[in-house]
Design a protein around this motif. Structure first.
Motif, PDB file in Angstrom:
ATOM      1  N   GLU A 169      44.987   2.731  35.133  1.00 39.29           N
ATOM      2  CA  GLU A 169      46.343   2.188  35.023  1.00 39.29           C
ATOM      3  C   GLU A 169      46.983   2.158  36.405  1.00 39.29           C
ATOM      4  N   THR A 186      42.294  -1.633  26.666  1.00 34.95           N
ATOM      5  CA  THR A 186      43.557  -1.725  27.408  1.00 34.95           C
ATOM      6  C   THR A 186      44.065  -3.165  27.491  1.00 34.95           C
ATOM      7  N   ASP A 240      47.753  -3.843  27.973  1.00 32.78           N
ATOM      8  CA  ASP A 240      48.406  -3.202  29.112  1.00 32.78           C
ATOM      9  C   ASP A 240      48.145  -4.027  30.369  1.00 32.78           C
ATOM     10  N   SER A 276      46.576  -2.289  33.526  1.00 33.59           N
ATOM     11  CA  SER A 276      45.249  -1.670  33.512  1.00 33.59           C
ATOM     12  C   SER A 276      44.191  -2.688  33.906  1.00 33.59           C
TER      13      SER A 276
END
Length: 134
Positions: free
Chosen positions: A10, A48, A51, A54
């Protein structure tokens, strides 16, 4: 002999240059083949997918005699703007290896400009980090 690692995590923003506060690099592997690493990368990417901060990539390590760092340009047409899965019927291009970052940058620039009008195309430079671990 080569070993492959899935690395990433991340990041603080979508430039993907610094990890988010309190986050460290995730390193999964080693894998004995690029295909095994690609499966692990796919799992991390899908885990992920929601996100935007990420990102994961595959690094290659040369085990044994020291070998130079090499650079690859990887990309192509993706299914959507998460840039994690190639478009239906497409495979990602893997151009290289290039001996210097400058050579890779030139190749990346050519591919990026050739597809600048296609919002679903993206290219990146991957570094094949090698180490002589005898």
């Amino acid at each position: 002999m080569k070993r492959y690692w899935v690395v990433g995590g991340e990041y603080s923003d979508t430039t993907f240059t610094r990890f988010a506060p309190g986050k460290d690099e995730v390193r999964v592997g080693p894998f004995g083949s690029y295909e095994e690493a690609q499966k692990a990368w796919s799992g991390r990417a899908w885990a992920t997918v929601d996100d935007a901060h990420s990102r994961y990539s595959i690094l290659t390590e040369e085990v044994g005699a020291a070998a130079p760092t090499r650079y690859w340009v990887v990309g192509g047409e993706y299914a959507d703007s998460t840039f994690t899965v190639p478009a239906a019927g497409k495979t990602l291009e893997r151009l290289g290896p290039f001996a210097t970052a400058e050579e890779a940058q030139k190749a990346w620039s050519g591919r990026a400009w050739a597809t600048v009008d296609d919002a679903m195309c993206r290219y990146r430079i991957e570094i094949e980090q090698t180490a002589g671990n005898g």
